[in-house]
Design a protein around this motif. Structure first.
Motif, short mmCIF file in Angstrom:
data_model
loop_
_atom_site.label_atom_id
_atom_site.label_comp_id
_atom_site.label_asym_id
_atom_site.label_seq_id
_atom_site.Cartn_x
_atom_site.Cartn_y
_atom_site.Cartn_z
N ASP A 326 0.61 -1.33 0.15
CA ASP A 326 0.01 0.18 0.10
C ASP A 326 0.96 1.08 0.13
O ASP A 326 0.50 2.15 -0.68
CB ASP A 326 -0.84 -0.02 1.30
CG ASP A 326 -1.75 1.28 1.07
OD1 ASP A 326 -2.65 1.35 0.18
OD2 ASP A 326 -1.90 2.08 2.08
N LYS A 327 2.08 1.10 0.65
CA LYS A 327 2.81 2.39 0.91
C LYS A 327 3.40 2.81 -0.66
O LYS A 327 3.45 4.08 -0.62
CB LYS A 327 3.93 2.04 1.71
CG LYS A 327 5.05 3.10 1.99
CD LYS A 327 6.21 2.73 2.87
CE LYS A 327 7.10 3.67 3.14
NZ LYS A 327 8.06 3.42 4.13
N SER A 331 -2.16 -0.56 -4.06
CA SER A 331 -3.38 -0.64 -3.54
C SER A 331 -4.18 -2.12 -3.68
O SER A 331 -4.59 -2.35 -2.58
CB SER A 331 -4.25 0.48 -3.70
OG SER A 331 -3.48 1.63 -3.14
N ALA A 334 -2.52 -4.90 -2.11
CA ALA A 334 -2.51 -4.59 -0.68
C ALA A 334 -3.91 -5.19 -0.10
O ALA A 334 -4.07 -5.93 0.93
CB ALA A 334 -2.05 -3.25 -0.25
N ASP A 335 -4.99 -4.59 -0.79
CA ASP A 335 -6.23 -5.19 -0.40
C ASP A 335 -6.38 -6.63 -0.70
O ASP A 335 -7.03 -7.00 0.54
CB ASP A 335 -7.45 -4.36 -1.25
CG ASP A 335 -7.15 -2.88 -1.02
OD1 ASP A 335 -7.29 -2.51 0.37
OD2 ASP A 335 -7.80 -2.04 -1.72
N ARG A 368 -9.74 2.40 4.77
CA ARG A 368 -10.19 2.14 3.49
C ARG A 368 -11.98 2.08 3.70
O ARG A 368 -12.43 2.00 2.59
CB ARG A 368 -9.95 0.30 3.29
CG ARG A 368 -8.59 0.21 2.94
CD ARG A 368 -8.42 0.80 1.34
NE ARG A 368 -7.25 0.44 0.64
CZ ARG A 368 -5.94 0.87 0.73
NH1 ARG A 368 -6.03 1.93 1.25
NH2 ARG A 368 -4.79 0.35 0.09
#
Length: 551
Positions: A326-327, A331, A334-335, A368
């Motif tokens: 995510d960083k 994204s 990451a999800d 989120r």
């Protein structure tokens, strides 16, 4: 240093001898004599120097190195070549050729575009892996990189070159050679190189009055992603520990990097190249591990490394993987990781060592906008650790905020806020008990208790509880008033119907008793049926009365 002085003295003697011979030649030429040819002594010296250079090249063959001759001077170089199928740990080095461009994500945007536009060569051939061995750990002028190891790709082959200086006079030649490598491979990759290796190398260019024609187009320091992924799951993020635990590399009888300066100084004293054999091997493995880490991070970024493989190292590492993705802007990936992690945490019957990632994962879901999942994780934490006095207040406060602001369920929000305050009181009681025990054991029984300010958490919780009580009371009063009005309206309709029936009977000639209470009941004002407490103004109540009101 003594050997350097001896060489300088020999150089001065040879210069003075040459000048004397030139003067003799001039005198003989002016007198009409033929200049003499090379003397037997000069021929002997020349033969000895040639033999000495050959001997030096042969002695470095012990460590697989040789002397490199350049226009700037000479230095020692050791070369190694690895084929594409060479397996370093669990990765083949040639695998980077198909996924190297994923590493552009780890560069700053400006550096990434510059690195992509500078050359038409494949991106993996633009990478230069750098690792140095220095005489110390500082950044001052006295810290000299006596060995610089670089790795680079040509096609699918991985080449390693290790440059060593035998004395400070060879440093300029080594730095010029390194600059040529940087020009051919403009993207630098290191491990803690942004803070240590590269600043020291740049400083040596300045100290040797050499101009670095071009800075690297980009610099990727693998220490930063390694810390993001493994700081909480590995005892150390040193390159040796990371390669052992995550790349599967096992070094046997390796010379530690901290011992490299001592061995170099031993070589300077003994002039035995075999002393540095362990330093060469250590530096070579470091450069190999940089390529292995490049393959690992590239596979993480292109999705070919299944996140579930990180599950064998614990749920905490899966969570750190999701945060890192995510960083750096991945994204979607990451999800995927976080959703799978949340499902596993909520479905597990027992969680002992995986509790630390519950609350951070709930905060991630909250950011989120997945409040249902976040509330489930907070409730899961309360079910696991709610009975402990040391439990965190965060899940109680977060659930209280959620039911207050999102669901408008004041009583439920008040219940979580009250539980948070109870946990805070128990925790403070334990803390005070520990302070008293420490005071007794320390012999400070006569010490007076210091006046402590209220904890900010306690103050905010009390304010929240008061606010929620007022909201709950107002909601209950409103519901009660609404119910009273509904009952009054129903009574009025019944009274109207009965009076209409009475009038109809009288008009029909029928005589009957008329209830005397009906007109009075119909005329009774609505507000008289509302409880008296609801008609009080809230401003007229004291704070203690408001807090003692039933919900």
């Amino acid at each position: 240093m003594s050997s350097l002085k001896e060489r300088l003295l020999r150089h001065k003697k040879s210069i003075s001898g040459t000048q004397e011979r030139e003067e003799e030649v001039k005198i003989q030429t002016s007198a009409g004599e033929e200049p003499p040819g090379p003397s037997e002594e000069a021929r002997e010296i020349t033969g000895e120097s040639g033999q000495a250079s050959a001997v030096e090249s042969d002695e470095w063959a012990v460590v697989g190195a040789a002397m490199e001759q350049t226009e700037w001077g000479e230095f020692v170089i050791r070369r190694r070549t690895y084929e594409a199928g060479f397996l370093h740990g669990q990765y083949e080095l040639g695998r980077l050729s198909s996924c190297a461009e994923e590493l552009l994500t780890l560069l700053e945007p400006a550096a990434g575009s510059a690195a992509a536009d500078r050359s038409d060569a494949p991106f993996h051939e633009r990478l230069l892996f750098l690792d140095t061995e220095t005489t110390g750990l500082g950044h001052g002028a006295g810290n000299v990189p006596f060995m610089v190891g670089v790795g680079f790709y040509q096609g699918n082959q991985y080449h390693i070159e290790q440059m060593l200086i035998r004395h400070p006079g060879e440093e300029s030649a080594m730095l010029v050679y390194l600059e040529q490598k940087l020009a051919a491979h403009p993207v630098l990759i290191s491990y803690n190189g942004k803070s240590f290796d590269w600043p020291i190398v740049k400083n040596r260019y300045i100290m040797n009055r050499l101009e670095l024609s071009a800075e690297p187009a980009g610099h990727i320091d693998f220490l930063h992603p390694s810390r993001s992924l493994w700081k909480h799951t590995l005892p150390s993020c040193r390159l040796g520990k990371v390669e052992e635990e995550r790349l599967g590399v096992r070094r046997e009888e390796d010379v530690p990097g901290s011992l490299a300066p001592t061995l170099y100084f031993q070589y300077l004293a003994q002039r035995d190249p075999s002393v540095l054999e362990g330093v060469f091997v250590h530096n070579e493995l470091d450069v190999l591990s940089l390529a292995g880490l490049a393959v690992h991070f590239a596979c993480l970024l292109n999705g070919s490394y299944d996140w579930s493989r990180a599950r064998i190292f614990g749920l905490e590492e899966c969570f750190r993987l999701g945060l890192w993705l995510d960083k750096i802007g991945r994204s979607g990936m990451a999800d995927t990781v976080m959703n799978a992690l949340a499902e596993e945490l909520l479905a597990a019957d027992e969680l002992a060592s995986e509790e630390p990632c519950l609350l951070p994962l709930a905060q991630f879901c909250k950011r989120r906008g997945r409040y249902t999942q976040a509330c489930s994780l907070w409730s899961r934490y309360i079910a696991l650790k709610g009975g402990r006095a040391t439990a965190s207040l965060e899940p109680y406060i977060e659930l209280s905020m959620y039911y207050e602001h999102k669901e408008k369920e004041w009583e439920r929000a008040l219940a979580y806020a009250q539980e948070a305050l109870d946990h805070l009181w128990r925790r403070d009681a334990l803390k005070r008990s520990g302070e008293r025990k420490a005071s007794v054991h320390g012999g400070n029984r006569a010490r007076e208790k210091e006046v402590r300010e209220e904890d900010s958490d306690a103050v905010s919780l009390r304010k929240r509880i008061e606010r929620l009580r007022r909201k709950a009371f107002s909601a209950a009063s409103a519901m009660h008033a609404t119910g009273a009005i509904g009952r009054e309206s129903s009574d009025s309709s019944l009274s109207t119907k009965s009076s209409a029936r009475s009038r109809a009977k009288r008009s029909a000639g029928s005589v009957g008793p008329v209830p005397a209470s009906a007109p009075a009941q119909a005329a009774e004002p609505v507000m008289a049926r509302v409880p008296q407490s609801t008609r009080k103004r809230k401003s007229g109540l004291s704070e203690a009365e408001q807090l003692s009101m039933p919900l």
